[in-house]
Motif scaffolding. Structure first.
Motif, PDB file in Angstrom:
ATOM      1  N   ILE A 251       1.297   0.927 -16.517  1.00 46.38           N
ATOM      2  CA  ILE A 251       0.365   0.591 -15.456  1.00 46.38           C
ATOM      3  C   ILE A 251       0.918   0.783 -13.924  1.00 46.38           C
ATOM      4  O   ILE A 251       1.284   0.943 -13.054  1.00 46.38           O
ATOM      5  CB  ILE A 251       0.392  -1.076 -15.088  1.00 46.38           C
ATOM      6  CG1 ILE A 251      -0.062  -1.807 -16.125  1.00 46.38           C
ATOM      7  CG2 ILE A 251      -0.757  -0.957 -14.098  1.00 46.38           C
ATOM      8  CD1 ILE A 251       0.086  -3.491 -15.980  1.00 46.38           C
ATOM      9  N   VAL A 252      -0.877   2.070 -13.461  1.00 46.71           N
ATOM     10  CA  VAL A 252      -0.732   3.028 -12.541  1.00 46.71           C
ATOM     11  C   VAL A 252      -1.307   2.101 -12.077  1.00 46.71           C
ATOM     12  O   VAL A 252      -2.957   1.410 -11.985  1.00 46.71           O
ATOM     13  CB  VAL A 252      -1.070   3.893 -12.448  1.00 46.71           C
ATOM     14  CG1 VAL A 252      -1.472   5.168 -11.587  1.00 46.71           C
ATOM     15  CG2 VAL A 252      -0.336   5.342 -14.171  1.00 46.71           C
ATOM     16  N   ALA A 253      -0.789   1.725 -10.541  1.00 48.12           N
ATOM     17  CA  ALA A 253      -1.404   0.979  -9.777  1.00 48.12           C
ATOM     18  C   ALA A 253      -1.955   1.495  -8.474  1.00 48.12           C
ATOM     19  O   ALA A 253      -1.833   2.673  -7.872  1.00 48.12           O
ATOM     20  CB  ALA A 253      -0.399  -0.549  -9.260  1.00 48.12           C
ATOM     21  N   SER A 254      -2.964   1.015  -7.948  1.00 48.66           N
ATOM     22  CA  SER A 254      -3.756   1.566  -6.595  1.00 48.66           C
ATOM     23  C   SER A 254      -3.249   0.991  -5.512  1.00 48.66           C
ATOM     24  O   SER A 254      -2.096   0.375  -5.671  1.00 48.66           O
ATOM     25  CB  SER A 254      -5.558   1.452  -6.711  1.00 48.66           C
ATOM     26  OG  SER A 254      -5.893   2.583  -5.582  1.00 48.66           O
ATOM     27  N   GLN A 255      -3.870   1.427  -4.603  1.00 51.30           N
ATOM     28  CA  GLN A 255      -3.646   1.153  -2.886  1.00 51.30           C
ATOM     29  C   GLN A 255      -4.688  -0.707  -3.220  1.00 51.30           C
ATOM     30  O   GLN A 255      -5.277  -1.108  -4.597  1.00 51.30           O
ATOM     31  CB  GLN A 255      -4.051   1.210  -1.850  1.00 51.30           C
ATOM     32  CG  GLN A 255      -5.321   1.471  -1.793  1.00 51.30           C
ATOM     33  CD  GLN A 255      -5.882   2.669  -2.583  1.00 51.30           C
ATOM     34  OE1 GLN A 255      -6.059   2.756  -4.059  1.00 51.30           O
ATOM     35  NE2 GLN A 255      -6.822   3.069  -1.676  1.00 51.30           N
ATOM     36  N   GLY A 256      -4.317  -1.901  -3.007  1.00 48.95           N
ATOM     37  CA  GLY A 256      -4.583  -3.828  -3.078  1.00 48.95           C
ATOM     38  C   GLY A 256      -3.249  -3.679  -4.377  1.00 48.95           C
ATOM     39  O   GLY A 256      -2.069  -3.239  -4.512  1.00 48.95           O
ATOM     40  N   SER A 257      -3.463  -4.542  -4.759  1.00 46.81           N
ATOM     41  CA  SER A 257      -2.849  -5.917  -5.020  1.00 46.81           C
ATOM     42  C   SER A 257      -3.211  -5.765  -6.939  1.00 46.81           C
ATOM     43  O   SER A 257      -2.185  -6.171  -7.857  1.00 46.81           O
ATOM     44  CB  SER A 257      -2.461  -7.867  -5.135  1.00 46.81           C
ATOM     45  OG  SER A 257      -4.128  -8.064  -4.958  1.00 46.81           O
ATOM     46  N   PHE A 258      -4.451  -5.381  -6.992  1.00 41.67           N
ATOM     47  CA  PHE A 258      -4.429  -5.574  -8.640  1.00 41.67           C
ATOM     48  C   PHE A 258      -3.498  -5.052  -9.194  1.00 41.67           C
ATOM     49  O   PHE A 258      -2.866  -5.964 -10.353  1.00 41.67           O
ATOM     50  CB  PHE A 258      -6.449  -4.487  -9.160  1.00 41.67           C
ATOM     51  CG  PHE A 258      -6.812  -5.401  -9.552  1.00 41.67           C
ATOM     52  CD1 PHE A 258      -7.786  -5.926  -9.476  1.00 41.67           C
ATOM     53  CD2 PHE A 258      -6.675  -4.623 -11.204  1.00 41.67           C
ATOM     54  CE1 PHE A 258      -8.483  -6.734 -10.766  1.00 41.67           C
ATOM     55  CE2 PHE A 258      -7.555  -4.947 -12.181  1.00 41.67           C
ATOM     56  CZ  PHE A 258      -8.058  -6.237 -11.999  1.00 41.67           C
ATOM     57  N   GLY A 259      -3.604  -4.044  -9.710  1.00 40.99           N
ATOM     58  CA  GLY A 259      -2.023  -2.996 -10.156  1.00 40.99           C
ATOM     59  C   GLY A 259      -1.114  -3.988 -10.790  1.00 40.99           C
ATOM     60  O   GLY A 259      -0.640  -4.468 -11.396  1.00 40.99           O
ATOM     61  N   THR A 260      -0.706  -4.337  -9.673  1.00 40.36           N
ATOM     62  CA  THR A 260       0.662  -5.247  -9.481  1.00 40.36           C
ATOM     63  C   THR A 260       1.181  -6.204  -9.835  1.00 40.36           C
ATOM     64  O   THR A 260       1.192  -6.550  -9.877  1.00 40.36           O
ATOM     65  CB  THR A 260       1.330  -4.547  -8.294  1.00 40.36           C
ATOM     66  OG1 THR A 260       0.799  -5.855  -7.038  1.00 40.36           O
ATOM     67  CG2 THR A 260       1.410  -3.587  -6.859  1.00 40.36           C
TER      68      THR A 260
END
Length: 290
Positions: A251-260
């Motif tokens: 999983i590559v996360a962006s800013q924000g909490s969605f990926g984490t």
């Protein structure tokens, strides 16, 4: 004058509520304000459960989604989807005149990064507004108790066909596309290309799957650089995309909490984050890149 009247009413109602709770005529009611996307809704649900596990009467205020329901620029919708994703969890909302009373007469002010009031010290009802911090031990305990992805709803179209060499990429644009958000930080457009280059070298992926509020931007600015097959999710609800992202082993996360959050729902997944001050440096199986 209106403010004076509300202050007087607040003092009267809070004094009466404290007395009734002390005499065990009623339990303190904790009303939790909810807003934002599915990940924010999950966090705020845990805030309420912090008090519910101590026997307090917890209700949730979802009125924001009816009167606002947009990101900070008013471009992208934020829909109340918590009960769609987690239908098995207990959830009580509050509306009408009861909500008005608690929202106006029992509101508790919150400062940035302020910890939630200790439930053992609560002697009267309160309306919690804002993004509070849960004590770390309580957060981990409640997360484990509430959010098991096996208990979540499954998207109508079913799961993804993934392998150990599938990479899911969340690209948040919209209200976080520019600048350095004080809560989530910011990532440059080049971050995603560098993350993909890292994945190509480290995991030799066979396919990329993208999740974004601006899929056309992703196709034009990221996918044109790919040699592997790719798929861009379109038309899903936010909770469906979150569920699908949890199915990706990388999983590559962006800013924000969605990926984490997706990675937290799937602890076995590899998580890739931007190496800035907002990155989670405690999670195992995580890589930080610039």
């Amino acid at each position: 004058m209106k403010r004076i009247i509300i202050n007087i009413l607040s003092a009267i109602f809070q004094a009466a509520d404290t007395l009734f709770c002390k005499l065990h005529i009623k339990r303190p009611v904790v009303v939790v304000f909810m807003d934002g996307g599915i990940c924010s809704q999950m966090l705020m649900y845990l805030q309420g459960q912090y008090y519910a596990e101590q026997g307090l009467d917890v209700r949730y205020d979802t009125r924001w989604f009816d009167i606002c329901g947009k990101d900070q620029f008013g471009n992208h919708p934020r829909i109340f989807e918590f009960t769609e994703m987690w239908p098995m969890l207990p959830f009580k909302s509050i509306k009408g005149w009861r909500l008005w009373i608690y929202r106006h007469l029992f509101k508790v002010g919150q400062l940035m990064n302020e910890e939630l009031p200790n439930p053992k010290t609560i002697t009267k009802s309160m309306y919690l507004y804002g993004y509070w911090d849960l004590p770390g031990e309580a957060y981990n305990r409640l997360w484990s108790a509430c959010f098991d992805i096996r208990m979540a709803s499954i998207p109508a179209g079913g799961g993804l066909r993934t392998s150990e060499r599938t990479v899911g990429v969340h690209v948040r644009r919209g209200d976080l596309a520019k600048g350095d958000n004080p809560v989530y930080g910011g990532v440059t457009d080049g971050y995603f290309l560098r993350a993909i280059e890292f994945c190509n070298e480290k995991f030799q992926p066979k396919k990329y799957i993208f999740f974004s509020d601006e899929p056309d931007w992703v196709e034009q600015n990221i996918c044109d650089h790919l040699e592997q097959p790719y798929e861009i999710m379109r038309g899903n609800k936010a909770w469906e995309d979150l569920w699908l992202l949890t199915q990706c082993p990388v999983i590559v996360a962006s800013q924000g909490s969605f990926g984490t959050v997706a990675a937290k729902l799937n602890p076995a997944a590899v998580l890739i984050q931007c190496n800035n001050e907002h990155a989670n440096r405690e999670r195992k199986n995580t890589y930080l890149i610039r």
